[in-house]
Design a protein around this motif. Structure first.
Motif: not given
Ligand code: ADP
Length: 267
Positions: A155, A159, A162, A187, A190-192, A200, A206, A211-212, A217, A219, A221, A248
């Motif tokens: 997962i 991400n 992605k 990674d 684009i960051g959070i 998160i 999301r 953006r997503d 996805g 939301g 994972g 992570f």
């Molecule tokens: P999704 O299936 O939408 O990716 P997740 O629960 O895996 O759902 O992740 C939730 C949200 O966290 C994502 O929609 C994304 O906005 C953000 N996110 C997760 N991992 C990353 C990452 N490595 N870089 C940037 N944003 C991330």
């Protein structure tokens, strides 16, 4: 659920009992609301693929017999949405099973180092264009559910791929620290945004649906990854900066048969 005892003019003991009762009712009410919200969000997510399938079915009904291209397009689209729906239902079932305490772990001793090396290999084979790097210490083993831990690490990996442009990099790390194995997926994507970090791991959350959305996805994972890691007595640390990247770090206890924490103790 709107029952509360009046705690003002009772004896000490009764007062204590009334407080406990009211606290229990508050917790029940919260759990009930959470469950309600989950059902409503799940229905909402399922509605999209269903209406897409309906739309294509209608199109096929009208033009599918005469137009081969439309027939092909319709069939592919319906298949794609069905797969999407199936994945979503699998995720919902996983979470529901966890909530009902019927999610069983199959525990064994396994090499986390080997698992991380496999993950690196599999990620390289995807040929996404990203630079895939790794710094994995050998001989780190743990006791837990091999398949579930791999699922969680996948997962974070999915991400990372992605949410990172293809000229960026994904780095895998593994080391031991203070009785924990620390698996890192980092990674340069684009960051959070800081304001989103606390949410998160929430179900269906999301950062930015616009953006997503293209990422397909739901939301869920990270909620699933968190359930798995907590069930193993571990925890997840996240460091992220918008426009720079995300890291992570998954802490997993190294000892044999660690004490299991219930995921309802999530915090
Ligand atoms: P999704 O299936 O939408 O990716 P997740 O629960 O895996 O759902 O992740 C939730 C949200 O966290 C994502 O929609 C994304 O906005 C953000 N996110 C997760 N991992 C990353 C990452 N490595 N870089 C940037 N944003 C991330």
């Amino acid at each position: 659920l709107n029952v509360r005892l009046n705690v003002s003019d009772t004896s000490d003991e009764l007062h204590e009992m009334a407080l406990t009762f009211n606290r229990m009712m508050d917790r029940l009410e919260k759990a009930y609301e959470k469950q309600n919200q989950f059902v409503s969000d799940a229905s909402h997510e399922l509605r999209t693929p269903i209406s897409v399938i309906q739309g294509y079915a209608r199109m096929l009904e009208r033009w599918g017999k005469d137009d081969k291209d439309i027939l092909q397009e319709g069939i592919s689209a319906i298949n794609k949405e069905a797969v999407n729906m199936q994945e979503l239902v699998e995720k919902l079932l996983f979470i529901a099973r966890n909530d009902r305490d019927t999610l069983l772990l199959v525990r064994e001793r396994f090499s986390l180092s080997d698992m991380m090396e496999e993950l690196v290999k599999e990620t390289r084979m995807l040929n996404t264009g990203h630079a895939i790097k790794s710094e994995i210490s050998p001989d780190i083993a743990m006791y837990g559910d091999h398949a579930r831990i791999k699922q969680a690490l996948r997962i974070f990996t999915d991400n990372a791929l992605k949410y990172t442009p293809v000229d960026g990099a994904v780095t895998f790390g593994l080391y031991a620290e203070n009785g924990y194995a620390v698996a890192v997926v980092e990674d340069t994507g684009i960051g959070i945004p800081e304001k989103d970090l606390p949410r998160i791991f929430d179900r269906f959350y999301r950062v930015d649906t616009a953006r997503d959305r293209h990422s397909g996805g739901h939301g869920l994972g990270l909620s699933i990854a968190r359930i798995i890691i907590l069930r193993h007595g571990g925890r997840i640390k996240i460091a992220s900066r918008e426009g720079e990247g995300t890291r992570f770090s998954v802490y997993l206890p190294l000892g044999d048969e660690p004490e299991e924490r219930r995921s309802s103790e999530e915090g």
